[in-house]
Design a protein around this motif. Structure first.
Motif, short mmCIF file in Angstrom:
data_model
loop_
_atom_site.label_atom_id
_atom_site.label_comp_id
_atom_site.label_asym_id
_atom_site.label_seq_id
_atom_site.Cartn_x
_atom_site.Cartn_y
_atom_site.Cartn_z
N PHE A 689 0.84 -1.20 0.00
CA PHE A 689 0.00 0.00 0.00
C PHE A 689 0.88 1.26 0.00
O PHE A 689 1.02 1.94 1.01
CB PHE A 689 -0.93 0.00 1.22
CG PHE A 689 -1.79 -1.21 1.32
CD1 PHE A 689 -1.55 -2.17 2.29
CD2 PHE A 689 -2.83 -1.41 0.44
CE1 PHE A 689 -2.34 -3.30 2.38
CE2 PHE A 689 -3.63 -2.53 0.52
CZ PHE A 689 -3.38 -3.50 1.49
N GLU A 691 0.20 3.96 -1.03
CA GLU A 691 -0.62 5.14 -0.81
C GLU A 691 -0.66 5.56 0.66
O GLU A 691 -1.02 6.69 0.99
CB GLU A 691 -2.07 4.89 -1.27
CG GLU A 691 -2.19 4.46 -2.71
CD GLU A 691 -1.94 2.95 -2.88
OE1 GLU A 691 -2.07 2.19 -1.89
OE2 GLU A 691 -1.58 2.55 -4.00
N LEU A 692 -0.32 4.63 1.58
CA LEU A 692 -0.42 4.88 3.01
C LEU A 692 0.89 5.49 3.51
O LEU A 692 1.94 4.82 3.50
CB LEU A 692 -0.71 3.57 3.75
CG LEU A 692 -0.98 3.65 5.25
CD1 LEU A 692 -2.25 4.44 5.53
CD2 LEU A 692 -1.09 2.25 5.84
N PHE A 707 -7.75 11.16 4.30
CA PHE A 707 -7.78 10.78 2.89
C PHE A 707 -7.55 12.00 1.99
O PHE A 707 -7.89 13.13 2.32
CB PHE A 707 -9.13 10.13 2.56
CG PHE A 707 -9.43 8.96 3.45
CD1 PHE A 707 -10.17 9.13 4.62
CD2 PHE A 707 -8.95 7.71 3.14
CE1 PHE A 707 -10.42 8.06 5.46
CE2 PHE A 707 -9.20 6.64 3.97
CZ PHE A 707 -9.94 6.80 5.15
N ILE A 731 -3.54 9.10 3.27
CA ILE A 731 -3.79 8.10 2.23
C ILE A 731 -4.01 8.84 0.92
O ILE A 731 -5.02 9.52 0.74
CB ILE A 731 -4.99 7.20 2.57
CG1 ILE A 731 -4.76 6.50 3.91
CG2 ILE A 731 -5.23 6.19 1.46
CD1 ILE A 731 -5.87 5.57 4.32
N ARG A 734 -4.43 6.23 -5.34
CA ARG A 734 -3.71 5.17 -6.04
C ARG A 734 -3.33 5.70 -7.42
O ARG A 734 -4.16 6.22 -8.16
CB ARG A 734 -4.64 3.96 -6.19
CG ARG A 734 -4.00 2.73 -6.81
CD ARG A 734 -3.24 1.95 -5.81
NE ARG A 734 -2.90 0.60 -6.29
CZ ARG A 734 -2.16 -0.26 -5.61
NH1 ARG A 734 -1.69 0.06 -4.41
NH2 ARG A 734 -1.89 -1.45 -6.09
N HIS A 752 -10.44 -0.15 -1.00
CA HIS A 752 -9.00 -0.35 -1.04
C HIS A 752 -8.31 0.35 0.14
O HIS A 752 -7.38 -0.19 0.75
CB HIS A 752 -8.44 0.19 -2.36
CG HIS A 752 -6.94 0.06 -2.48
ND1 HIS A 752 -6.32 -1.15 -2.74
CD2 HIS A 752 -5.96 0.98 -2.34
CE1 HIS A 752 -5.01 -0.95 -2.77
NE2 HIS A 752 -4.77 0.32 -2.54
N TYR A 753 -8.80 1.54 0.49
CA TYR A 753 -8.18 2.29 1.57
C TYR A 753 -8.41 1.61 2.92
O TYR A 753 -7.56 1.71 3.82
CB TYR A 753 -8.71 3.72 1.60
CG TYR A 753 -8.38 4.51 0.34
CD1 TYR A 753 -9.11 5.64 -0.01
CD2 TYR A 753 -7.35 4.12 -0.51
CE1 TYR A 753 -8.82 6.37 -1.15
CE2 TYR A 753 -7.05 4.83 -1.66
CZ TYR A 753 -7.77 5.94 -1.98
OH TYR A 753 -7.48 6.64 -3.12
N ALA A 756 -5.70 -0.84 3.29
CA ALA A 756 -4.45 -0.17 3.65
C ALA A 756 -4.46 0.20 5.13
O ALA A 756 -3.46 -0.01 5.84
CB ALA A 756 -4.26 1.07 2.79
N VAL A 781 -15.75 5.34 3.76
CA VAL A 781 -14.99 4.37 4.53
C VAL A 781 -15.73 4.04 5.83
O VAL A 781 -15.82 2.88 6.25
CB VAL A 781 -13.57 4.91 4.83
CG1 VAL A 781 -12.87 4.07 5.89
CG2 VAL A 781 -12.74 4.93 3.55
#
Length: 1000
Positions: A689, A691-692, A707, A731, A734, A752-753, A756, A781
């Motif tokens: 991940f 993105e994290l 986010f 985050i 992507r 997806h988040y 992560a 989320v």
């Protein structure tokens, strides 16, 4: 007026720190000084003082001073030269018009010693305190007295008394008055500490029972004085009036440095009687207030004794001391106290005095006319009379000074001079860079003050400024039009092609660098365009002859922008400390930069070539922030992230750091860093991940997840993360970094988040947040987590929109190109939104008739002139990713479904009261008027219906896009995160209290 001190580079910044009650006293972290203290002091030296930032900058070329002489000059001489020039311009006086005139200069100074181990011929004058006043006289070619006054801490107010006596005598018609103290040597701290003068707790607490000594600070202040009748005749802009001023001596007391309440009181009461002053009109006294257990009570006893001779009223007069904000600036303290009062007159507010809780046991405020003012409050009227205030300044020399100031109220209303519909507004500077920066600064000022009289603005810039080499002149009909033209000049300043662009009713040119410029005759008969063209070409204009007795009143306007040329010399102590450690620090600093890049880019050190562009190696904006923070930790001071864009190789950045921050990267600091274990700056805790991203260094407590917004990145959250005491993860989208394909649609992104997030926090409760689109993602989320049986404790939304109000907008390829290039440029000045207009590319600069490929080439060319360091290949890749990420979220298609357990979540919503989405930034991000429909849409109403536990906090930003960039809203958000993510349970009523504070 002009001034500088800790936390302020000009009077506006000085007033801001007074108004907000800021403590600008900072820790001493210079390794050379710390080592000197350890070696030469028999007791610990308090390690805080009010340090002036940027004191090593000096525009030597402007003053015709060579680099060798500039390097030898003491800081006070350099600072006073620039501040004297600024003060004259603030008074609407062209400094060059004073040549050969009997103008007096009176400067307070406590002396000093050689700053450099320089035995050259320059050092004879460079450190001589008599030259503090005579350098100003020499540069301006003035013929009046030039005196440096040293009565210790009362020096600048005594200098003001001397100047007033010269003015009353008629020997001079104008005086430049001030004082300066700048600490350049640790010896002074050791001597004061041995004498027991410094607070052992390093806290300045005037009049408080905990007061235990003074804290010192750097400072400089300059005032321009004239006889009131002359000032009114000349239509000068007046800050205030000296109602009474005087000086006396203590004579013999219990000791040379022991003050005398009787001498102080006699001085005060004699002034009140001689000038017929009603002390009940004095509603504020700016005291000497050094926070000593002995001195403070004596000063209040003196004021009580003098006031009691005229009034029996109690508690009607506020007192304060600026020393709690900036430290005791000794020779400059009197003039800075006067400037504080004059600014308080202007704003009709009495600023708070800091660090007062319980009165000094030796001060009886209960039976006194005085009270320590601890809050910002309105300054009440004096029953139709001008407001009055007093200033006291005392010297350990035994010399006392006291001043009564009066608010200026014009005897007659200022009539607006009727001029033709269009007026000529000139602007000039010694360099093209200063001309561009001056244009940007004036444009910001006029935007912030839209009701100024254009005729007065024009006359101030015509008659109140020197005519220099690089010139621009504007023919305008409104102040808004002038601001537009100035912004254009600021934008094109760094672009050679921009200067060639033609713009209506603007003339650019260069004056003649040598010899007398010809003067234009018969001004009244010349059409404005002809006059403008000839002035821009270098001819001289006597602007006053256009008015013939009907001049408007001149205004206080921003003055000359001096170049920030760094000092070429090195302080003696730091030089000695570095020399003791052997190896050249150039190699160590370059090695440090290579290691930081290696850690940030996750590549071998031997892959970092010294002459290779960082951004060609793969450095991104988040990496820039990481390296900036690492350098700040080592240097112990703020370092601008822009230097990584301006000097994007190890060789160039190393040279810049050695030049610009020489005292911070000496052998000692580098050795200390090398001795500390390197901490990994891994940007992602899990390779699955990328993105994290962990945005701070905290590892304890429950994580926080925020986010990305619509642009895809999370680097704007860095400032919030640093204020939080828990792990703070951003985050990002992507595909925003790396080569992954973006995720399409808000629900798929959220899914997806969650994966992560759960790689670092498998179970709830979760704390979520986001800016704009990020808040929408936090909501989805939350919905998916609750549907899976998990809990979410909090959701923070920053101005998140109601997607039902969004229209689908199909942007052109050119819109995508403009946005991507400007987003890349914006990262250079993220925390300085005032610079956006000078850095970003305006749509009007583009030739939209070009095809997409040619338009891209044009954008990249313009971006290069703004300092964009990316290669064309990198820029193309960034544009491709940016376009894909922005189109992927498809927010307009997202269906907002209710939460399974809405009542269990606390939602905090930050609303921008302005309600504008792009505002003045719109021309930098879209080619046509915004069609999103997001302005003034009350988006918060939707979220209030979806969250039963909903709290809203209002902030004021000029538009949605700068919520985390403008200082006001950003400071509120930082303080919120500091408390909300403190690592402790929230105190009851935290949100209610914070909402109330935000409203205030």
């Amino acid at each position: 007026m002009a001034c500088r001190c800790a936390g302020a580079a000009d009077p506006d910044e000085y007033w801001a720190l007074m108004r907000e009650g800021k403590d600008c006293i900072q820790g001493i972290e210079d390794p050379g000084w710390l080592d000197f203290f350890a070696a030469h002091s028999d007791k610990p030296v308090p390690l805080r003082y009010g340090r002036l930032q940027g004191k090593d900058y000096f525009d030597a070329a402007f003053f015709g001073i060579g680099p060798d002489e500039a390097a030898a000059m003491d800081f006070p001489q350099r600072v006073l030269l620039e501040d004297a020039y600024r003060a004259l311009e603030d008074a609407g006086i062209d400094p060059s018009s004073l040549q050969k005139q009997p103008v007096g200069i009176f400067i307070g100074s406590v002396g000093g010693g050689a700053r450099n181990a320089d035995l050259s011929s320059h050092s004879v004058l460079a450190t001589d305190t008599s030259v503090l006043s005579s350098r100003i006289a020499y540069f301006l070619d003035l013929k009046g007295p030039a005196l440096t006054v040293n009565t210790a801490c009362s020096s600048s107010l005594v200098a003001m008394d001397v100047a007033c006596r010269y003015l009353r005598s008629g020997d001079i018609d104008l005086a430049i008055v001030g004082g300066v103290t700048i600490y350049t040597d640790p010896r002074a701290f050791v001597m004061m500490n041995r004498a027991g003068m410094l607070s052992p707790t390093a806290n300045c607490r005037p009049f408080d029972d905990r007061a235990d000594g003074m804290v010192v600070g750097d400072g400089s202040g300059i005032l321009i004085l004239k006889r009131l009748g002359d000032a009114e005749r000349d239509m000068d802009p007046v800050h205030g009036v000296v109602a009474a001023i005087g000086t006396n001596q203590n004579g013999q007391t219990a000791g040379m440095t022991v003050p005398s309440y009787l001498s102080q009181s006699r001085l005060q009461s004699s002034l009140y009687r001689a000038h017929g002053i009603d002390v009940e009109d004095i509603r504020y006294v700016e005291t000497h207030g050094t926070a000593t257990k002995l001195g403070d009570p004596i000063e209040i006893d003196a004021l009580n004794h003098s006031f009691r001779q005229f009034t029996a009223k109690k508690h009607y007069c506020a007192i304060g001391s600026v020393k709690a904000n900036i430290g005791h600036t000794t020779a400059a303290s009197g003039v800075l106290s006067v400037i504080k009062v004059l600014l308080a007159f202007k704003h009709r507010l009495i600023p708070p005095s800091l660090n007062f809780e319980r009165a000094n046991e030796h001060i009886d405020f209960e039976n006194s006319p005085f009270q320590v003012n601890t809050v910002l409050r309105e300054w009440p009227d004096n029953a139709h009379k001008p407001r009055m205030a007093a200033v006291t300044s005392l010297g350990h020399s035994g010399t006392n000074a006291h001043l009564v100031l009066e608010e200026y109220r014009p005897v007659r209303a200022v009539s607006r001079i009727l001029r033709p519909a269009a007026v000529l507004v000139p602007l000039s500077a010694q360099t093209a860079a200063s001309l561009g920066e001056s244009a940007r600064r004036l444009a910001r000022f006029f935007r912030a003050n839209p009701t100024l009289d254009l005729n007065a603005v024009a006359y101030t810039l015509q008659a109140g400024r020197a005519q220099m080499r690089h010139r621009a002149i504007f023919l305008v009909e409104t102040l808004a039009e002038l601001a537009d033209r100035l912004e254009w000049l600021g934008r094109c300043d760094e672009s050679p092609s921009g200067r060639k662009e033609t713009i209506e009713r603007v003339w650019l040119g260069e004056g003649k660098p040598r010899g007398g410029a010809p003067s234009i005759a018969n001004l009244e008969s010349l059409p404005p365009a002809v006059l403008a063209e000839r002035w821009a070409g270098g001819e001289s204009v006597d602007w006053r002859s256009l008015y013939r007795g009907g001049e408007p009143r001149r205004l206080h306007l921003p003055g000359y922008v001096f170049a920030k040329t760094c000092d070429a010399g090195r302080p003696e102590i730091a030089t000695q400390a570095a020399a003791e450690h052997g190896l050249p620090r150039e190699d160590k600093l370059a090695r440090l930069l290579e290691n930081l890049l290696s850690e940030t880019l996750a590549c071998p050190v031997d892959g970092i070539e010294p002459d290779r562009n960082f951004f060609e190696l793969g450095l991104n904006s988040l990496g820039v922030v990481r390296i900036q923070k690492s350098l700040e930790n080592i240097a112990g001071r703020k370092i601008s992230s822009s230097i990584l864009f301006e000097y994007p190789t190890v060789e160039r950045l190393s040279a810049c750091l050695r030049e610009r921050y020489r005292d911070c990267f000496d052998e000692i600091s580098l050795a200390r860093h090398a001795a500390s274990p390197n901490r990994s700056s891994s940007l992602s805790p899990d390779a699955r991940f990328p993105e994290l991203i962990l945005l701070n260094d905290d590892r304890r407590g429950r994580p926080v997840f925020w986010f990305h917004g619509g642009l895809g990145g999370v680097h704007p959250y860095q400032v919030l993360a640093e204020a939080s005491a828990r792990p703070f993860y951003g985050i990002q989208a992507r595909g925003w970094m790396g080569e992954h394909d973006p995720i399409y649609g808000v629900p798929a992104m959220a899914s997806h988040y969650i994966e992560a997030m759960q790689s670092v926090q498998p179970k709830g409760p979760y704390d979520l947040g986001g800016y704009s689109l990020g808040g929408l993602l936090a909501y989805e989320v939350t919905r998916q987590l609750q549907a899976a049986g998990e809990t979410v404790a909090t959701v923070v939304m920053l101005d998140t929109f109601d997607t039902r109000k969004i229209k689908e907008v199909r942007q052109s390829r050119k819109d995508d190109l403009l946005q991507a290039v400007n987003i890349a440029l914006q990262t250079r000045v993220m925390q300085n939104p005032e610079a956006f207009s000078s850095i970003l590319i305006h749509r009007d600069e583009l030739d939209l008739s070009l095809d997409d490929e040619a338009c891209l080439q044009q954008l990249i060319g313009l971006a290069k002139t703004r300092g964009l360091p990316y290669t064309e290949e990198q820029m193309r890749g960034q544009i491709r990713k940016q376009s894909a990420v922005q189109s992927a979220h498809q927010a307009h298609l997202y269906d907002i479904l209710p939460l399974p357990d809405a009542g269990s979540v606390d939602c905090v919503y930050f609303r921008n009261r302005n309600g504008v989405y792009m505002g003045e930034l719109e021309p930098y991000f879209v080619l046509h008027a915004d069609e999103l429909g997001l302005d003034h849409a009350d988006h918060w109403r939707l979220w209030r219906t979806l969250f039963p536990k909903f709290s809203m906090i209002d902030v004021d930003a000029s538009n949605h896009l700068v919520l985390l960039a403008e200082p006001g809203p950003c400071e509120i958000l930082v303080e919120f995160c500091r408390g909300f993510y403190s690592g402790k349970d929230l105190a009851p009523g935290f949100l209610q209290d914070f909402q109330a504070e935000a409203r205030v």
